[in-house]
Write an enzyme that holds these catalytic residues in place. Sequence first.
Site, PDB file in Angstrom:
ATOM      1  N   LYS A 258       0.855  -1.190   0.000  1.00  0.00           N
ATOM      2  CA  LYS A 258       0.000   0.000   0.000  1.00  0.00           C
ATOM      3  C   LYS A 258       0.887   1.235   0.000  1.00  0.00           C
ATOM      4  CE  LYS A 258      -2.816   2.713   3.208  1.00  0.00           C
ATOM      5  NZ  LYS A 258      -3.369   2.783   4.584  1.00  0.00           N
ATOM      6  N   ASP A 263      -2.322  10.651   3.445  1.00  0.00           N
ATOM      7  CA  ASP A 263      -3.700  10.244   3.695  1.00  0.00           C
ATOM      8  C   ASP A 263      -4.396  11.280   4.570  1.00  0.00           C
ATOM      9  OD1 ASP A 263      -6.084   8.957   3.962  1.00  0.00           O
ATOM     10  OD2 ASP A 263      -5.366   7.513   5.440  1.00  0.00           O
ATOM     11  N   LYS A 270      -9.456  13.042   8.618  1.00  0.00           N
ATOM     12  CA  LYS A 270      -8.843  12.669   9.890  1.00  0.00           C
ATOM     13  C   LYS A 270      -8.780  13.867  10.832  1.00  0.00           C
ATOM     14  CE  LYS A 270      -5.769   9.115   7.986  1.00  0.00           C
ATOM     15  NZ  LYS A 270      -6.236   7.994   8.818  1.00  0.00           N
ATOM     16  N   ASP A 281       1.949   6.727   5.338  1.00  0.00           N
ATOM     17  CA  ASP A 281       0.934   5.746   4.966  1.00  0.00           C
ATOM     18  C   ASP A 281       1.325   4.980   3.704  1.00  0.00           C
ATOM     19  OD1 ASP A 281      -1.384   4.526   5.819  1.00  0.00           O
ATOM     20  OD2 ASP A 281      -2.703   5.780   4.621  1.00  0.00           O
ATOM     21  N   ASP A 340     -11.818   7.193   4.501  1.00  0.00           N
ATOM     22  CA  ASP A 340     -10.551   6.995   5.225  1.00  0.00           C
ATOM     23  C   ASP A 340     -10.188   5.525   5.331  1.00  0.00           C
ATOM     24  OD1 ASP A 340      -8.268   7.786   6.596  1.00  0.00           O
ATOM     25  OD2 ASP A 340      -9.248   7.715   8.554  1.00  0.00           O
ATOM     26  N   GLU A 342      -9.241   3.724   2.891  1.00  0.00           N
ATOM     27  CA  GLU A 342      -8.824   3.767   1.472  1.00  0.00           C
ATOM     28  C   GLU A 342      -7.742   2.767   1.116  1.00  0.00           C
ATOM     29  OE1 GLU A 342      -5.337   5.080   3.139  1.00  0.00           O
ATOM     30  OE2 GLU A 342      -7.356   5.621   3.750  1.00  0.00           O
ATOM     31  N   ARG A 344      -7.369  -0.354   1.762  1.00  0.00           N
ATOM     32  CA  ARG A 344      -7.890  -1.642   1.300  1.00  0.00           C
ATOM     33  C   ARG A 344      -8.424  -1.539  -0.133  1.00  0.00           C
ATOM     34  NH1 ARG A 344     -11.828  -1.590   6.327  1.00  0.00           N
ATOM     35  NH2 ARG A 344      -9.954  -0.470   7.018  1.00  0.00           N
TER      36      ARG A 344
END
Length: 495
Positions: A258, A263, A270, A281, A340, A342, A344
């Site tokens: 990933k 993010d 967030k 991230d 959020d 995201e 996956r």
Amino acid sequence: MLDITFDSFPSLNAASPVAVALLCQGADSLEGGVFQTLDDACDGALLRAVALKGFTGEKGKSLSLLAPSEALTQIVLVGCGGRAGEAANAVDVENAAGTAVKAIEGVAKGILALTDGLEPFAPEAALGARLARYDFDLYRTRKAASGPALESLKVAVSDAEGAKARWTVLEAVSQGIFLTRNLVSEPANILYPEVFAERIEGLRELGLEVEILDRDRMEELGFGALLGVAQGSSRAPRTVILRHRGGGEEAPLAFIGKGVTFDSGGISIKPAAGMDEMKTDMGGAATVVGLMSTLARRKAAVNAIGVVGLVENMVSGDAQRPGDIVKAYDGQTIEVLNTDAEGRLVLADVLSYARDRFKPKLMIDLATLTGAIVVSLGYENAGLFSNDDALASGLFGAGQEVGEGLWRMPMGEAYNRQIDSDIADMKNIGGRPGSAILAAEFLKRFVGETPWAHLDIAGTTWKNTASPIAPKGATGFGVRLLDRFVQMHEHNGRV
């Protein structure tokens, strides 16, 4: 990067004063050998200090003498075994070496020695020393005025050639870890998807094949889940494929990362506190890149594929909305209830693409996926999820050997049902209870029958406290673990 050489212990003289670090294992190691050489060089001052301080070479204990003689600017003793009779292991020695070199002050050159029982771990000591001296100082314009920094280290051993042979592999590992740490440490205004892809392209010089999929190509392929995450950012997404060919006609091992370079959480934004760390991230992608560089450097006798999905998750008028439905590469539809969640979505496309295109022997994905795994396991272990017991066991064992802990988490149909959607094939969240498990169940829907493991490294990629072999910040967690796992495959032909 600390320069490492292996040679016999040199003669000490006032014309070339040096700092020496000695790793010890229990009180018995403080007799004869290199300890006696050092004690003689400072007219017994070392033995007197050991007696005064009650130093016995126990793990976690250290002793430092400054300017004990004209030939020695400093002596550092660090214990790495002996408590309650326990023997030292490779991880103990690495940590002790890291502690030792961090204690060396004001010299550019040093010597690292080990008492007799520890000498077989000399290459691991060298690795711990190098990892401990890592410093991401690219953006500091003012350096600390504390004298010269340690630049080179001679590891004193009786069998220099044997140590050098094993160091070849560990040196490649150290460079892979540093690459991962550097990538994770970069700010998001410098390292965004296009730049990340360009840096990966530079690894072609190691012999890796690199292929880059741009937005147009991903649209052709149907990467609707990944592109949905990327649509709110002005930074163009990329998927990058790295290929190492070292295993003949064997099916490859596939490593998936990933790579969300920043993010914000998207419209499900967030909280402001701690959002600066969301530059990390992309830690899963950075680990895959560091691993692939390691395999290339040491010419690993396997076929390996690395696939990283690189996006930025931002808020804008074009951003994905809660309630949107996207279609993934393999045709499954996803109701996006939280923007959020995201990571996956990014992994859904790259996992199923890697599965279909490369038909790998196994797939392992790495992602800073959930805060829930930090609540479950803290910062010491990464979460391990898998559909294959042998694969999970191999990864757990590799982690134990190199000191990078994994803890296997449960999965099952009861969890999987919680991500069913009323209007699509699935939804990207299923509620707070067990949310790290639900994220893994989501990913499992995109791997088919391929043996697969998911490592949630949200708590281990970046730490706010230093360890003996890593400063505060990026750890490079996962490179060593996966390289050790690959070595097990090389030696046994199986996981």
